[in-house]
Design a protein around this motif. Structure first.
Motif, PDB file in Angstrom:
ATOM      1  N   GLU A   3     -23.311  -8.001   8.183  1.00  0.00           N
ATOM      2  CA  GLU A   3     -22.769  -6.540   8.328  1.00  0.00           C
ATOM      3  C   GLU A   3     -21.739  -6.126   9.369  1.00  0.00           C
ATOM      4  O   GLU A   3     -21.592  -6.646  10.314  1.00  0.00           O
ATOM      5  N   GLY A   4     -20.686  -5.570   8.764  1.00  0.00           N
ATOM      6  CA  GLY A   4     -19.505  -4.990   9.822  1.00  0.00           C
ATOM      7  C   GLY A   4     -18.452  -6.027  10.111  1.00  0.00           C
ATOM      8  O   GLY A   4     -17.679  -5.711  11.103  1.00  0.00           O
ATOM      9  N   SER A  27      -0.674   6.774  13.830  1.00  0.00           N
ATOM     10  CA  SER A  27      -1.574   6.973  15.090  1.00  0.00           C
ATOM     11  C   SER A  27      -2.036   5.436  15.226  1.00  0.00           C
ATOM     12  O   SER A  27      -2.643   5.060  14.218  1.00  0.00           O
ATOM     13  N   THR A  54     -10.207   9.752   7.856  1.00  0.00           N
ATOM     14  CA  THR A  54     -11.387   9.659   8.417  1.00  0.00           C
ATOM     15  C   THR A  54     -11.541  10.612   9.497  1.00  0.00           C
ATOM     16  O   THR A  54     -10.455  11.277   9.952  1.00  0.00           O
ATOM     17  N   GLU A 111     -13.430  -4.838  -2.797  1.00  0.00           N
ATOM     18  CA  GLU A 111     -13.910  -6.102  -2.074  1.00  0.00           C
ATOM     19  C   GLU A 111     -14.766  -6.510  -2.735  1.00  0.00           C
ATOM     20  O   GLU A 111     -15.313  -7.572  -3.126  1.00  0.00           O
ATOM     21  N   HIS A 170     -17.644  -0.550   5.539  1.00  0.00           N
ATOM     22  CA  HIS A 170     -17.216  -1.914   5.940  1.00  0.00           C
ATOM     23  C   HIS A 170     -16.815  -2.791   4.951  1.00  0.00           C
ATOM     24  O   HIS A 170     -15.871  -3.626   5.163  1.00  0.00           O
ATOM     25  N   GLN A 198       0.924  -1.123   0.015  1.00  0.00           N
ATOM     26  CA  GLN A 198      -0.104  -0.055   0.002  1.00  0.00           C
ATOM     27  C   GLN A 198       0.870   1.213  -0.093  1.00  0.00           C
ATOM     28  O   GLN A 198       0.622   2.139  -0.590  1.00  0.00           O
ATOM     29  N   LEU A 256     -22.721  -9.612  -1.578  1.00  0.00           N
ATOM     30  CA  LEU A 256     -21.977  -8.473  -1.241  1.00  0.00           C
ATOM     31  C   LEU A 256     -21.953  -8.111   0.062  1.00  0.00           C
ATOM     32  O   LEU A 256     -22.878  -8.398   1.064  1.00  0.00           O
ATOM     33  N   THR A 276     -16.404  -4.434  13.556  1.00  0.00           N
ATOM     34  CA  THR A 276     -16.585  -3.420  14.210  1.00  0.00           C
ATOM     35  C   THR A 276     -17.765  -3.023  14.494  1.00  0.00           C
ATOM     36  O   THR A 276     -18.710  -3.600  14.165  1.00  0.00           O
ATOM     37  N   SER A 291     -21.492  -5.249   3.147  1.00  0.00           N
ATOM     38  CA  SER A 291     -22.258  -3.736   3.480  1.00  0.00           C
ATOM     39  C   SER A 291     -21.313  -2.737   3.095  1.00  0.00           C
ATOM     40  O   SER A 291     -20.155  -2.461   3.074  1.00  0.00           O
ATOM     41  N   ARG A 325     -18.455   3.036   8.324  1.00  0.00           N
ATOM     42  CA  ARG A 325     -17.986   2.589   9.619  1.00  0.00           C
ATOM     43  C   ARG A 325     -17.628   4.020  10.563  1.00  0.00           C
ATOM     44  O   ARG A 325     -17.219   3.700  11.763  1.00  0.00           O
ATOM     45  N   VAL A 326     -17.215   5.027   9.971  1.00  0.00           N
ATOM     46  CA  VAL A 326     -16.835   6.135  10.375  1.00  0.00           C
ATOM     47  C   VAL A 326     -17.706   7.151   9.942  1.00  0.00           C
ATOM     48  O   VAL A 326     -18.521   7.058   9.090  1.00  0.00           O
ATOM     49  N   GLU A 386      -2.354  12.642  12.007  1.00  0.00           N
ATOM     50  CA  GLU A 386      -3.400  11.590  12.534  1.00  0.00           C
ATOM     51  C   GLU A 386      -4.486  11.563  11.724  1.00  0.00           C
ATOM     52  O   GLU A 386      -4.980  12.284  11.172  1.00  0.00           O
ATOM     53  N   GLY A 387      -5.057  10.122  11.448  1.00  0.00           N
ATOM     54  CA  GLY A 387      -6.102   9.715  10.882  1.00  0.00           C
ATOM     55  C   GLY A 387      -5.987   9.829   9.285  1.00  0.00           C
ATOM     56  O   GLY A 387      -7.138   9.576   8.662  1.00  0.00           O
ATOM     57  N   VAL A 388      -5.044   9.725   8.987  1.00  0.00           N
ATOM     58  CA  VAL A 388      -4.602   9.800   7.537  1.00  0.00           C
ATOM     59  C   VAL A 388      -4.021   8.356   6.958  1.00  0.00           C
ATOM     60  O   VAL A 388      -2.902   8.044   7.336  1.00  0.00           O
ATOM     61  N   SER A 389      -4.463   7.849   6.010  1.00  0.00           N
ATOM     62  CA  SER A 389      -4.046   6.304   5.446  1.00  0.00           C
ATOM     63  C   SER A 389      -3.212   7.040   4.018  1.00  0.00           C
ATOM     64  O   SER A 389      -3.923   7.569   3.235  1.00  0.00           O
ATOM     65  N   HIS A 401     -22.238   0.600   3.712  1.00  0.00           N
ATOM     66  CA  HIS A 401     -22.001   1.609   4.922  1.00  0.00           C
ATOM     67  C   HIS A 401     -21.053   2.063   5.264  1.00  0.00           C
ATOM     68  O   HIS A 401     -19.953   0.986   5.590  1.00  0.00           O
ATOM     69  N   ARG A 405     -10.241   4.135  15.222  1.00  0.00           N
ATOM     70  CA  ARG A 405     -11.423   5.100  14.465  1.00  0.00           C
ATOM     71  C   ARG A 405     -12.757   4.519  14.469  1.00  0.00           C
ATOM     72  O   ARG A 405     -13.535   5.259  13.841  1.00  0.00           O
ATOM     73  N   VAL A 406     -13.000   3.632  15.200  1.00  0.00           N
ATOM     74  CA  VAL A 406     -14.292   3.209  15.439  1.00  0.00           C
ATOM     75  C   VAL A 406     -14.270   2.886  16.850  1.00  0.00           C
ATOM     76  O   VAL A 406     -13.358   2.731  17.802  1.00  0.00           O
ATOM     77  N   ILE A 448     -12.308   2.144   1.189  1.00  0.00           N
ATOM     78  CA  ILE A 448     -11.371   1.087   1.979  1.00  0.00           C
ATOM     79  C   ILE A 448     -11.120   1.533   3.397  1.00  0.00           C
ATOM     80  O   ILE A 448     -11.391   0.384   4.332  1.00  0.00           O
ATOM     81  N   GLU A 449     -11.044   2.620   3.911  1.00  0.00           N
ATOM     82  CA  GLU A 449     -10.791   2.924   5.243  1.00  0.00           C
ATOM     83  C   GLU A 449     -12.449   3.223   5.821  1.00  0.00           C
ATOM     84  O   GLU A 449     -12.403   2.947   6.956  1.00  0.00           O
ATOM     85  N   HIS A 457      -6.371   3.677  13.116  1.00  0.00           N
ATOM     86  CA  HIS A 457      -5.821   4.687  11.967  1.00  0.00           C
ATOM     87  C   HIS A 457      -4.830   4.074  11.258  1.00  0.00           C
ATOM     88  O   HIS A 457      -4.449   4.150   9.908  1.00  0.00           O
TER      89      HIS A 457
END
Lengths: 387, 387
Positions: free
Chosen positions: A343-344, A310, B367, B297, B292, A32, B308, A367, B310, B314-315, B343-346, B312, A314-315, B288-289, A292
């Motif tokens: 789900e999830g 970090s 996120t 994928e 879900h 990645q 398939l 999550t 979810s 997750r953040v 922080e919080g960045v991929s 939705h 994040r959840v 990706i981040e 993260h």
């Protein structure tokens, strides 16, 4: 992310000693970031081996392909703490390898591991070196029964441990470990009555920068980690104490890479050190979806001396459940269809060719808003894996 | 996850037509599910090509390695909608390929694409087929200036579009597209005055099951997607309408795989269809981040006809910003160190060998609790990428 150190016109190659699931997930993180990977393993098409053209399936024993693997890699890391330190010394002559051979020597021996940490005041069960059978009797007499005899090296997932419930069992245990073809040096440890088992992942890079992951609860069945709850459903003060202990362990050994520190929570709310693994750890797989920066990505960052990411979640909550083989035969489950519907939940299958009962074949991470919801989702999905 | 269809003792191999970043991220998803991948591309060591031993770098033109690639794969999918449909027909004689050649033929031509959707009442700008230069004058006379001339095929990221602001520009535009070596058939489209550009990813498997991702806002600079806000900061009613339009598009063409539907939000709150891409899409990388199940994928699940996952989030919120080349030369940035600290960045770097100004070299996804926070984090990280 980085150019090659040795071939500046090419992309950086992270070398992985071992091709199992820990190497696979580390490889995913490296890819990645735009790196390439090289994998050395005994056997073709390991979980990580299928992910690269730079696969060295003849392994590192008896020279094998070690030289070619070293040459193809820029920096090397490992997924298995049982690598013969001599191999690491050979590698270290030509390439940076993290964790270092010195760290690995210290950590590989559970006795020296504990001595090192006890010396700086890290709390743990009472323990002693065992050189003769009489030492086992003496330990039981002094610290009581039951107690645990452990091989100093090469034990994992409960292999190499024997709980001794009364002195009449000592003969058998001694024979088992010390009178076979290869004697297995032992240590003895007081039996800990715990209410929960905890774990904390800690990453540390070459600059000494650290990232401490949440304290999680690990649930074992037959010595194998089965599920992980993140964060651990214990008071925040106890979570913090566990994190402090874990951090202190890694700083004490000046470890570089990522480390899994396992601890016990006793019934009087003490947190005792149990073991340290100098590599990504089963208790940290949840970090891929829930944090993260995953433990795998921070392992990569640590060994190339990049700033760590970090470790915060994040959840709100996550639960990982291992997918253990329920039969021998093909490594592919008969069906995962029902697991995919929950789900999830994220499904990870390691791509191992062969299943065995109890073998780690994959994992599920859910999550959720709470640990209970995450656990329910993961459990539901596990029920949907048909072997 | 699945055994091979053609070699039952081996693991399933997902074949990827094309080895760029979309193939790379699809490969990542397939590997997580325990599959293997095969990649065919024109050139070695593409972003996806480095991830497998089953790399076919001589491409599919003039036979190349197409036969070997087909043979190595169980099911095939693509990352590039400009594949010559004849190639897909050749593949389809031997292997399942999704999206199907029929879907690809329909979608590759922007005019037939629009006709198909207009016929079922999907709202869009007025458009017409352009066969002669006079057709362009007639369109301007009927629908007003400015309007857009677009090549029916092979246009992307703004290439192949010309905005015609007055009738005196028509001669030049006609010469540009129709009087070169290879005439490029055109359509004309009314210019849309929009307040925001929106996108929705939709996955659909072979059973007709669908997963509709959140409506996001895409921000373009010079026709290239630069950033994505998820969810789009518009009323929920409008988000739902965009999702309905997107779903209707995919169901209308009975598409299998994952599709990116781009739309306009006009200043009177109409949502108009713009374009559909029959593959994972830049506007969906945040999944990706943040979701879900990532678009990648679900693409894999769709083409193997698994349930398939979810779509939705997750953040609460996410923001993706593209990392575009700022110079030519090495594909490796001079430094990403400061980006890694946010922080919080991929960080995603695609591993392309060469950079060019404006070339998509990677992306950052943040996120956060709100879209504003996520955007601030991502922007901060982008400032830390030094070319």
């Amino acid at each position: 992310m980085l150019p090659s150190i040795y071939r500046p016109a090419e992309t950086f190659v992270l070398g992985l000693l071992g091709g199992g699931q820990l190497a696979k997930m580390t490889a995913q993180a490296a890819l990645q970031l735009g790196m390439r990977i090289a994998v050395i393993e005994h056997g073709e098409n390991s979980p990580a081996g299928v992910m690269t053209k730079l696969e060295f399936p003849e392994g590192w024993k008896e020279a094998g392909q070690l030289g070619q693997f070293i040459d193809a890699s820029d920096i090397i890391t490992l997924e298995n703490e049982f690598i013969d330190p001599h191999i690491l010394d050979v590698i270290a002559e030509k390439r940076l390898v993290w964790p270092s051979p010195a760290t690995m020597r210290l950590v590989q021996d559970k006795y020296t591991q504990k001595q090192t940490f006890a010396a700086v005041g890290i709390p743990m069960a009472r323990f002693a070196e065992i050189t003769t059978k009489q030492d086992l009797f003496d330990f039981g007499a002094e610290h009581g029964y039951p107690f645990v005899a452990k091989t100093r090296k090469y034990g994992y997932d409960g292999y190499g441990n024997a709980t001794i419930k009364r002195d009449t069992e000592i003969d058998m245990v001694w024979r088992r470990f010390m009178e076979g073809e290869e004697p297995r040096p032992l240590l003895a440890e007081s039996f800990v009555t715990f209410t929960k088992e905890l774990a904390v992942m800690v990453a540390r890079n070459r600059r000494g920068e650290t990232a401490v992951y949440p304290c999680v609860q690990t649930i074992q069945q037959g010595h194998i980690c089965v599920s992980v709850l993140a964060p651990a459903p214990i008071e925040e003060e106890l979570q913090r104490r566990a994190q402090e202990i874990a951090l202190q362990c890694v700083e004490t050994i000046e470890g570089v890479g990522v480390f899994g520190i396992e601890m016990f929570l006793t019934n009087d709310d003490q947190i005792l050190f149990n073991e340290i693994a100098p590599r990504p750890h089963n208790s940290g797989h949840y970090t891929i979806e829930a944090c993260h920066t995953s433990q795998f990505e921070n392992c990569v960052r640590a060994v190339v001396n990049a700033p760590l990411g970090s470790p915060h979640m994040r959840v709100p909550a996550a639960c990982m459940i291992n997918i253990l083989g329920e039969r021998s035969g093909s490594g592919i489950p008969d069906s995962v269809v029902d697991a995919l519907k929950i789900e999830g939940v994220s499904l990870h299958l390691y791509g191992k060719k062969d299943a065995r009962i109890g073998r780690k074949m994959g994992h599920l991470t859910a999550t959720g808003a709470t640990v209970d919801q995450a656990f329910a989702r993961a459990k539901s999905a596990l029920d949907g894996i048909v072997w």
